[in-house]
Motif scaffolding. Structure first.
Motif, PDB file in Angstrom:
ATOM      1  N   LEU A 237       3.993   0.318 -10.252  1.00 42.44           N
ATOM      2  CA  LEU A 237       5.370  -0.106 -10.010  1.00 42.44           C
ATOM      3  C   LEU A 237       5.727   0.017  -8.527  1.00 42.44           C
ATOM      4  O   LEU A 237       6.440  -0.836  -7.985  1.00 42.44           O
ATOM      5  CB  LEU A 237       6.331   0.742 -10.853  1.00 42.44           C
ATOM      6  CG  LEU A 237       6.249   0.522 -12.366  1.00 42.44           C
ATOM      7  CD1 LEU A 237       7.185   1.478 -13.098  1.00 42.44           C
ATOM      8  CD2 LEU A 237       6.606  -0.923 -12.728  1.00 42.44           C
ATOM      9  N   GLY A 238       5.232   1.076  -7.885  1.00 36.94           N
ATOM     10  CA  GLY A 238       5.467   1.226  -6.448  1.00 36.94           C
ATOM     11  C   GLY A 238       4.838   0.094  -5.659  1.00 36.94           C
ATOM     12  O   GLY A 238       5.440  -0.436  -4.716  1.00 36.94           O
ATOM     13  N   GLY A 239       3.620  -0.284  -6.041  1.00 32.46           N
ATOM     14  CA  GLY A 239       2.958  -1.397  -5.376  1.00 32.46           C
ATOM     15  C   GLY A 239       3.712  -2.703  -5.551  1.00 32.46           C
ATOM     16  O   GLY A 239       3.848  -3.496  -4.611  1.00 32.46           O
ATOM     17  N   ILE A 240       4.208  -2.936  -6.768  1.00 30.26           N
ATOM     18  CA  ILE A 240       4.989  -4.155  -7.034  1.00 30.26           C
ATOM     19  C   ILE A 240       6.267  -4.163  -6.205  1.00 30.26           C
ATOM     20  O   ILE A 240       6.647  -5.186  -5.615  1.00 30.26           O
ATOM     21  CB  ILE A 240       5.311  -4.256  -8.540  1.00 30.26           C
ATOM     22  CG1 ILE A 240       4.022  -4.492  -9.338  1.00 30.26           C
ATOM     23  CG2 ILE A 240       6.319  -5.381  -8.801  1.00 30.26           C
ATOM     24  CD1 ILE A 240       4.216  -4.415 -10.834  1.00 30.26           C
ATOM     25  N   ALA A 241       6.940  -2.993  -6.146  1.00 32.17           N
ATOM     26  CA  ALA A 241       8.175  -2.896  -5.365  1.00 32.17           C
ATOM     27  C   ALA A 241       7.892  -3.162  -3.879  1.00 32.17           C
ATOM     28  O   ALA A 241       8.658  -3.867  -3.199  1.00 32.17           O
ATOM     29  CB  ALA A 241       8.807  -1.520  -5.542  1.00 32.17           C
ATOM     30  N   GLY A 242       6.784  -2.606  -3.374  1.00 31.45           N
ATOM     31  CA  GLY A 242       6.421  -2.836  -1.982  1.00 31.45           C
ATOM     32  C   GLY A 242       6.115  -4.294  -1.711  1.00 31.45           C
ATOM     33  O   GLY A 242       6.514  -4.848  -0.668  1.00 31.45           O
ATOM     34  N   PHE A 243       5.428  -4.939  -2.631  1.00 28.82           N
ATOM     35  CA  PHE A 243       5.111  -6.363  -2.468  1.00 28.82           C
ATOM     36  C   PHE A 243       6.388  -7.206  -2.452  1.00 28.82           C
ATOM     37  O   PHE A 243       6.528  -8.137  -1.642  1.00 28.82           O
ATOM     38  CB  PHE A 243       4.193  -6.823  -3.603  1.00 28.82           C
ATOM     39  CG  PHE A 243       3.950  -8.303  -3.612  1.00 28.82           C
ATOM     40  CD1 PHE A 243       3.025  -8.873  -2.746  1.00 28.82           C
ATOM     41  CD2 PHE A 243       4.668  -9.136  -4.468  1.00 28.82           C
ATOM     42  CE1 PHE A 243       2.809 -10.241  -2.742  1.00 28.82           C
ATOM     43  CE2 PHE A 243       4.453 -10.512  -4.466  1.00 28.82           C
ATOM     44  CZ  PHE A 243       3.526 -11.064  -3.606  1.00 28.82           C
TER      45      PHE A 243
ATOM     46  N   ALA B  33       0.832  -1.206   0.000  1.00 30.10           N
ATOM     47  CA  ALA B  33       0.000   0.000   0.000  1.00 30.10           C
ATOM     48  C   ALA B  33       0.866   1.256   0.000  1.00 30.10           C
ATOM     49  O   ALA B  33       0.594   2.218  -0.737  1.00 30.10           O
ATOM     50  CB  ALA B  33      -0.916  -0.003   1.211  1.00 30.10           C
ATOM     51  N   ALA B  34       1.917   1.253   0.817  1.00 31.82           N
ATOM     52  CA  ALA B  34       2.814   2.405   0.853  1.00 31.82           C
ATOM     53  C   ALA B  34       3.521   2.583  -0.493  1.00 31.82           C
ATOM     54  O   ALA B  34       3.733   3.711  -0.952  1.00 31.82           O
ATOM     55  CB  ALA B  34       3.840   2.231   1.965  1.00 31.82           C
ATOM     56  N   GLY B  35       3.866   1.465  -1.134  1.00 28.91           N
ATOM     57  CA  GLY B  35       4.503   1.531  -2.453  1.00 28.91           C
ATOM     58  C   GLY B  35       3.602   2.187  -3.481  1.00 28.91           C
ATOM     59  O   GLY B  35       4.052   2.990  -4.308  1.00 28.91           O
ATOM     60  N   VAL B  36       2.312   1.844  -3.449  1.00 29.88           N
ATOM     61  CA  VAL B  36       1.349   2.451  -4.371  1.00 29.88           C
ATOM     62  C   VAL B  36       1.270   3.955  -4.142  1.00 29.88           C
ATOM     63  O   VAL B  36       1.313   4.749  -5.092  1.00 29.88           O
ATOM     64  CB  VAL B  36      -0.045   1.808  -4.203  1.00 29.88           C
ATOM     65  CG1 VAL B  36      -1.093   2.608  -4.969  1.00 29.88           C
ATOM     66  CG2 VAL B  36      -0.025   0.370  -4.692  1.00 29.88           C
ATOM     67  N   ILE B  37       1.166   4.353  -2.886  1.00 25.99           N
ATOM     68  CA  ILE B  37       1.036   5.784  -2.553  1.00 25.99           C
ATOM     69  C   ILE B  37       2.302   6.547  -2.951  1.00 25.99           C
ATOM     70  O   ILE B  37       2.236   7.608  -3.575  1.00 25.99           O
ATOM     71  CB  ILE B  37       0.746   5.956  -1.051  1.00 25.99           C
ATOM     72  CG1 ILE B  37      -0.624   5.359  -0.720  1.00 25.99           C
ATOM     73  CG2 ILE B  37       0.790   7.432  -0.659  1.00 25.99           C
ATOM     74  CD1 ILE B  37      -0.930   5.291   0.770  1.00 25.99           C
ATOM     75  N   VAL B  38       3.456   6.006  -2.584  1.00 23.70           N
ATOM     76  CA  VAL B  38       4.721   6.675  -2.900  1.00 23.70           C
ATOM     77  C   VAL B  38       4.930   6.746  -4.415  1.00 23.70           C
ATOM     78  O   VAL B  38       5.335   7.788  -4.958  1.00 23.70           O
ATOM     79  CB  VAL B  38       5.902   5.951  -2.233  1.00 23.70           C
ATOM     80  CG1 VAL B  38       7.233   6.511  -2.744  1.00 23.70           C
ATOM     81  CG2 VAL B  38       5.823   6.103  -0.726  1.00 23.70           C
TER      82      VAL B  38
END
Length: 208
Positions: free
Chosen positions: A191-197, A15-20
């Motif tokens: 891409l942020g969400g993928i990186a966070g996952f 979730a933080a990856g998506v937001i960032v």
């Protein structure tokens, strides 16, 4: 990082990856065009990247337009075979008729009158016009370099864009990006969400 430290939930990093990712791309796009005038913050001067590089952007934009859009071959193709085809055809027909009238000036009037009223004569005129139009593209290919040099689209665009005030300069180029901005922002979020996952899964052992 602080949220993850206190709330290490499985959904936190994705979730933080998506937001960032979303706000990073959003901010990056804004900084391309804003601020329009230099702004000093804590001793640092900020100005939109396109404004800062207006001369370089103008030169590149002028080259792209001249090489891919408003080049001689494309202009003549439009004039001869698209919307401009009929005026060119009418102009050629006008001059062909004038030339034929001059060429047949010595023909006795009774014979000329008879010919002008015949289908053969009108077909002959039409055939000459069509033949000339069909030959034009091959003839104009020798004019392409001359046409490009005469119009100098690249140089004209470069100079005019470089002279524009920041607001007008952005107004010219911004529309080309606006239709794609949301896609770029959403790609950043994905891409942020993928990186966070991946962080959750492989760095913190989320998959066990």
């Amino acid at each position: 990082m602080i949220l993850w430290h206190f709330y290490p939930e499985d959904w936190m990093l994705p979730a933080a990856g998506v937001i960032v990712g979303y706000f990073t791309n959003y901010l990056a796009l804004k900084l391309i065009f804003n601020p329009l005038k230099p702004v000093k913050i804590l001793g640092f001067t900020f100005i939109g990247l396109f404004i800062k590089r207006q001369n370089e952007v103008s030169a590149e934009y002028g080259k792209i337009i001249a090489d891919r859009v408003l080049y001689s071959e494309n202009l003549w193709e439009h004039m001869l075979n698209r919307q401009g085809g009929k005026p060119i055809y009418d102009l050629i027909e006008k001059h062909v008729n004038q030339s034929l009238n001059q060429a047949t000036g010595s023909v006795p009037q009774p014979i000329l009158t008879m010919l002008e009223g015949s289908k053969v004569y009108s077909d002959l005129r039409e055939m000459i016009v069509k033949n000339m139009v069909a030959r034009l593209p091959n003839k104009f290919k020798y004019l392409h370099d001359f046409t490009d040099a005469t119009f100098d689209i690249e140089g004209t665009l470069r100079e005019k864009l470089q002279e524009l005030p920041p607001k007008d300069f952005v107004g010219v180029l911004r529309p080309a990006f606006e239709s794609e901005e949301l896609k770029l922002i959403l790609v950043g979020a994905a891409l942020g969400g993928i990186a966070g996952f991946l962080q959750w899964a492989f760095v913190f052992g989320g998959l066990g």
